[in-house]
Scaffold this motif. Sequence first.
Motif, short mmCIF file in Angstrom:
data_model
loop_
_atom_site.label_atom_id
_atom_site.label_comp_id
_atom_site.label_asym_id
_atom_site.label_seq_id
_atom_site.Cartn_x
_atom_site.Cartn_y
_atom_site.Cartn_z
N UNK A 1 0.96 -0.90 -0.14
CA UNK A 1 0.03 -0.15 -0.11
C UNK A 1 0.84 1.27 -0.02
N UNK A 2 0.58 2.21 -0.93
CA UNK A 2 1.06 3.33 -1.09
C UNK A 2 0.21 4.49 -0.60
N UNK A 3 0.79 5.10 0.92
CA UNK A 3 -0.13 6.07 1.61
C UNK A 3 0.47 7.36 0.91
N UNK A 4 -0.49 8.16 0.35
CA UNK A 4 -0.09 9.16 -0.42
C UNK A 4 -0.31 10.50 0.62
N UNK A 5 0.56 11.47 0.62
CA UNK A 5 0.50 12.48 1.79
C UNK A 5 -0.62 13.62 1.09
N UNK A 6 -1.04 14.48 1.82
CA UNK A 6 -2.11 15.64 1.16
C UNK A 6 -1.43 16.23 0.22
N UNK A 7 0.14 16.59 0.66
CA UNK A 7 1.08 17.45 0.00
C UNK A 7 1.13 16.81 -1.44
#
Length: 162
Positions: free
Chosen positions: A43-49
Amino acid sequence: MSGLHALRVASAALAAAVAVLPLAACVPGPVACPAIAAAPVVTLHITPQRAATLRAGTLWGEACQDGVCSGGQLEVLDDSGPSASGWKRASILMRTLTESPIDVTVKGTDTSGTPIETLKTTFAPRVEHPWGPQCPAALIADVTFDVGSLGTATPAPAPRAT
């Protein structure tokens, strides 16, 4: 044994069983574990930025473990949970997942149409017991994708369901 004596013995046995029954209810018994296994995914957790600057439909990722690679174009979804505001996620389905190191590569395009830097990292999945210590362990493989970085210091954007 007379009928009266037999009745007294049976009554005493019944009274003893009834007295012990509440105590037996307090002793923990076997716990049922779910009949499901954790999916073999990275799983790639993508930051809000990063999510704010990533052009939709352009994220590509590959994960390689034990000489077997999986990946391609990745679908970006909203991460869930009360503390996941702005977080996105993408998943790479693996054939299997072991405790061996995983090499992950991601690339894409930003909202201006410029290719983003190709990022790579290597990490080992961690062992967790999402259904409790009495149930089989699950291998969890996740990384955080931020502007200019791909790493394993994954701030949990949402608590996992147990």
